[in-house]
Design a protein around this motif. Structure first.
Motif, short mmCIF file in Angstrom:
data_model
loop_
_atom_site.label_atom_id
_atom_site.label_comp_id
_atom_site.label_asym_id
_atom_site.label_seq_id
_atom_site.Cartn_x
_atom_site.Cartn_y
_atom_site.Cartn_z
N VAL A 349 0.74 -1.16 -0.18
CA VAL A 349 0.08 0.00 0.17
C VAL A 349 0.89 1.15 0.04
O VAL A 349 0.71 2.13 -0.71
CB VAL A 349 -0.85 0.14 1.29
CG1 VAL A 349 -1.78 1.31 1.25
CG2 VAL A 349 -2.01 -0.94 1.17
N GLY A 350 1.96 1.28 0.91
CA GLY A 350 2.61 2.52 1.11
C GLY A 350 3.44 2.60 -0.40
O GLY A 350 3.54 3.78 -0.88
N MET A 351 3.88 1.46 -0.98
CA MET A 351 4.60 1.61 -2.05
C MET A 351 3.95 2.29 -3.37
O MET A 351 4.32 3.26 -4.16
CB MET A 351 5.18 0.25 -2.67
CG MET A 351 6.13 0.32 -3.86
SD MET A 351 6.86 -1.30 -4.08
CE MET A 351 5.37 -2.21 -4.55
N GLU A 352 2.52 1.76 -3.27
CA GLU A 352 1.78 2.21 -4.34
C GLU A 352 1.42 3.45 -4.37
O GLU A 352 0.87 4.39 -5.18
CB GLU A 352 0.34 1.33 -4.55
CG GLU A 352 0.62 -0.08 -4.96
CD GLU A 352 1.37 -0.15 -6.50
OE1 GLU A 352 0.89 0.61 -7.17
OE2 GLU A 352 2.17 -1.11 -6.60
N LEU A 353 1.21 4.28 -3.18
CA LEU A 353 0.96 5.65 -2.78
C LEU A 353 1.96 6.57 -2.88
O LEU A 353 1.84 7.64 -2.51
CB LEU A 353 0.16 5.53 -1.27
CG LEU A 353 -1.24 4.98 -1.02
CD1 LEU A 353 -1.69 5.03 0.40
CD2 LEU A 353 -2.19 5.77 -2.03
N LYS A 354 3.11 5.93 -3.10
CA LYS A 354 4.43 6.83 -2.97
C LYS A 354 4.27 8.20 -3.81
O LYS A 354 4.87 9.14 -3.38
CB LYS A 354 5.74 5.87 -3.40
CG LYS A 354 6.93 6.69 -3.11
CD LYS A 354 8.14 5.89 -3.31
CE LYS A 354 9.52 6.33 -3.33
NZ LYS A 354 10.40 5.42 -3.47
N ASP A 355 3.92 7.85 -5.26
CA ASP A 355 4.09 9.04 -6.12
C ASP A 355 2.60 9.81 -6.21
O ASP A 355 2.38 10.32 -7.19
CB ASP A 355 4.78 8.56 -7.24
CG ASP A 355 6.02 8.18 -7.21
OD1 ASP A 355 6.70 8.84 -6.38
OD2 ASP A 355 6.51 7.19 -7.76
N ARG A 356 1.71 9.41 -5.36
CA ARG A 356 0.31 9.82 -5.46
C ARG A 356 -0.16 10.75 -4.31
O ARG A 356 0.32 10.53 -3.29
CB ARG A 356 -0.62 8.72 -5.41
CG ARG A 356 -0.28 7.68 -6.42
CD ARG A 356 -1.40 6.61 -6.24
NE ARG A 356 -0.98 5.24 -7.18
CZ ARG A 356 -1.38 4.74 -8.05
NH1 ARG A 356 -2.44 5.33 -8.78
NH2 ARG A 356 -1.04 3.59 -8.51
N PRO A 357 -0.95 11.72 -4.45
CA PRO A 357 -1.33 12.81 -3.53
C PRO A 357 -2.30 11.88 -2.37
O PRO A 357 -3.28 11.17 -2.89
CB PRO A 357 -2.23 14.00 -4.23
CG PRO A 357 -2.63 13.15 -5.47
CD PRO A 357 -1.57 12.09 -6.02
N SER A 358 -1.93 11.82 -1.08
CA SER A 358 -2.63 10.97 -0.28
C SER A 358 -2.61 11.84 1.24
O SER A 358 -1.70 12.58 1.26
CB SER A 358 -2.26 9.70 -0.10
OG SER A 358 -0.83 9.46 0.39
N ALA A 359 -3.63 11.66 1.89
CA ALA A 359 -3.72 12.17 3.20
C ALA A 359 -4.32 11.15 4.34
O ALA A 359 -5.55 10.82 4.02
CB ALA A 359 -4.29 13.63 3.21
N ILE A 366 -5.70 -0.73 6.61
CA ILE A 366 -5.79 -1.43 5.40
C ILE A 366 -5.44 -2.84 5.19
O ILE A 366 -6.05 -3.70 4.72
CB ILE A 366 -5.36 -0.23 4.29
CG1 ILE A 366 -6.11 0.97 4.10
CG2 ILE A 366 -5.65 -1.21 2.86
CD1 ILE A 366 -5.35 1.86 3.21
N ALA A 367 -4.25 -3.09 5.63
CA ALA A 367 -3.50 -4.38 5.78
C ALA A 367 -4.38 -5.24 6.33
O ALA A 367 -4.60 -6.63 6.02
CB ALA A 367 -2.07 -4.27 6.08
N LYS A 368 -5.04 -4.98 7.52
CA LYS A 368 -5.79 -5.94 8.41
C LYS A 368 -7.11 -6.19 7.76
O LYS A 368 -7.79 -6.90 8.16
CB LYS A 368 -6.21 -5.10 9.69
CG LYS A 368 -5.05 -5.07 10.80
CD LYS A 368 -5.28 -4.48 12.05
CE LYS A 368 -4.03 -4.65 12.89
NZ LYS A 368 -4.52 -4.17 14.56
N HIS A 369 -7.71 -5.42 7.03
CA HIS A 369 -8.92 -5.71 6.29
C HIS A 369 -8.57 -6.28 5.00
O HIS A 369 -9.65 -6.35 4.14
CB HIS A 369 -9.54 -4.34 6.16
CG HIS A 369 -10.24 -3.91 7.50
ND1 HIS A 369 -9.37 -3.12 8.34
CD2 HIS A 369 -11.38 -4.19 8.10
CE1 HIS A 369 -10.12 -2.77 9.38
NE2 HIS A 369 -11.42 -3.36 9.26
N THR A 370 -7.46 -6.79 4.54
CA THR A 370 -7.17 -7.20 3.20
C THR A 370 -6.64 -8.69 3.44
O THR A 370 -5.79 -9.05 2.48
CB THR A 370 -6.25 -6.31 2.42
OG1 THR A 370 -5.17 -6.24 3.15
CG2 THR A 370 -7.01 -5.06 1.99
N ASP A 371 -7.10 -9.53 4.37
CA ASP A 371 -6.47 -10.67 4.43
C ASP A 371 -6.93 -11.57 3.34
O ASP A 371 -8.02 -11.55 3.01
CB ASP A 371 -6.89 -11.32 5.57
CG ASP A 371 -6.12 -12.47 6.09
OD1 ASP A 371 -5.05 -12.63 5.64
OD2 ASP A 371 -6.62 -13.57 6.89
#
Length: 452
Positions: A349-359, A366-371
């Motif tokens: 998740v962190g890697m995919e958001l690296k170059d996108r605007p997020s807050a 998110i990881a806990k809900h994506t088992d």
């Protein structure tokens, strides 16, 4: 319209994973992929369908289209019989019309006996695996430098051109693989540690023969792990797909591929979608059998030939792989690559958001809900959340960063793609052969019984 096609392909792909033995579904999916211009993705499905139904005219037609070979000519009206013998130069009846030819039946070779495989000389040690030095000595090749030219050998097929199968200097290592500690531990113990410490290898009589078969649900990082293994070894990485091999001279391609890998040793040869080419030979089309036989021959090559060449392969269906490929000296180690664990999912998740605007993003939540989500599922989840923020930004005319609400909305629409695969795997573990080959998988299934 393009989005509708992609959704249809994704839906049929999920159904195919749930019913892998249905050739009709596979061919329908392959046809959609071909119509969309993705022949490389279609070929493994067509090859699998041909294994399941070698007489399928539809599969032969689609394979001809995917490989760019001329379609089979239309049947001609019956002519009066003049001779029981086929005309000079006619193709053997066992070869499907319009399919690649690997030679007449006289070229078929019996399956090679179990040999030395990837045996390494006792004097080899870790010196053969120095990152900046070739396995047989010689000048160092700095990262990023052009590869030395290949030299021909009279009487043997020329090595494939470097732009056909480009070798890469891989910098990724296991430290770059987030989470998945158990997988990395197994790789170190079974594959890497013996090569790093010659004294320990001798003390425990640990052989360096054979290769490694990575298996698990699609989209869980098998290719990335293979690259990391190459990086750990300081070896070049040579990626091969079934589409790269299957053309009008498939057996010759396999032979030339290994010759090229030997010249660039240490080299990791990684073959993806192995089940599409290396399935059970009793179930595959006749024209594919010489290709598998050639692969077995290369794996059983004498010690000097394969020194510094490591063969890794990946499959989603290890139970469909021909047993001859899994004998000692060949792909004699199997490693289950499960869906990413919680730590790995948060990292993706962190890697995919690296170059996108997020807050305000809580990657751990998110990881806990994506088992059960594969790495590809996590990437698509982030894409969906980003698309939601993008559409709203387009409506308002101001950039609105991706937030947790976007992820909640996306999670409400997505389900893990690994479910159908896990159902198939559960059946194989419970009702298949109890030879211990899938103990890792059985243990994983026991710990994740809530998955659907």
């Amino acid at each position: 319209m393009e989005s509708s096609r992609e959704q249809l392909i994704a839906s049929i792909t999920a159904v195919v994973e749930r019913s892998p033995a249905d050739p009709v579904l596979r061919l329908h999916l392959a046809e959609l992929l071909l119509d969309g211009g993705d022949g490389a993705a279609a070929i493994p499905h067509i090859a699998t369908a041909l294994q399941q139904d070698p007489a399928s005219e539809k599969a032969k037609e689609l394979m001809s289209k995917a490989l760019g070979t001329p379609a089979a000519p239309a049947p001609q009206p019956a002519q009066p019989a003049q001779s029981a013998q086929p005309p000079q130069g006619a193709a053997p009846e066992s070869a499907p019309p319009g399919m690649p030819q690997d030679g007449p039946p006289a070229d078929y070779r019996p399956e090679p006996a179990g040999g030395n495989g990837f045996g390494f000389s006792e004097g080899g040690g870790t010196a053969t695996l120095t990152p900046e030095e070739g396995a047989r000595g010689g000048d160092a090749t700095p990262p990023g430098a052009a590869l030395p030219p290949l030299t021909g050998d009279p009487g043997l097929p020329d090595p494939l051109a470097d732009d056909d199968f480009p070798t890469e200097r891989e910098n990724t290592t296991l430290a770059d693989v987030a989470g998945m500690e158990k997988v990395k531990e197994r790789i170190n113990a079974a594959f890497l540690m013996p090569m790093r410490n010659e004294e320990l290898r001798k003390a425990f009589s640990k052989s360096l023969r054979g290769g490694l078969l990575l298996y698990g649900p699609p989209g869980c990082g098998k290719t990335y792990i293979a690259r990391a293994i190459a990086g750990e070894m300081g070896a070049r990485f040579l990626y091969v797909s079934v589409a790269d091999i299957l053309d009008g001279k498939s057996s010759r391609n396999v032979q030339a591929l290994f010759r090229q890998a030997r010249q660039y040793s240490p080299c990791v040869v990684f073959m993806d979608e192995l089940d599409a080419m290396g399935g059970r030979r009793g179930n595959m089309a006749a024209w594919l059998r010489p290709v598998v036989t050639q692969l077995l021959t290369e794996l059983d090559s004498v010690e000097e030939d394969n020194e510094g060449v490591f063969f890794l392969a990946a499959t989603n269906h290890p139970w469909d792989i021909d047993s001859a490929l899994k004998r000692p000296g060949r792909l004699d180690r199997m490693l289950f690559v499960p869906p990413p664990d919680e730590k790995a999912r948060a990292a993706i998740v962190g890697m995919e958001l690296k170059d996108r605007p997020s807050a305000g993003i809580d990657a751990a939540k998110i990881a806990k809900h994506t088992d059960g989500f594969s790495g590809a599922d996590i990437t698509y989840l982030v894409e969906s959340a980003a698309e939601r923020a993008l559409l709203e930004s387009a409506r308002t005319g101001a950039v609105r960063p991706i937030g947790m609400d976007d992820f909640r909305a996306a999670l409400g629409e997505l389900r893990p793609s690994t479910g159908p695969w896990m159902e198939t795997a559960r059946n194989m573990v419970e009702f298949g052969s109890a030879d211990g080959a899938y103990d890792e998988l059985a243990d994983f299934i026991r710990r994740h019984r809530s998955w659907r």
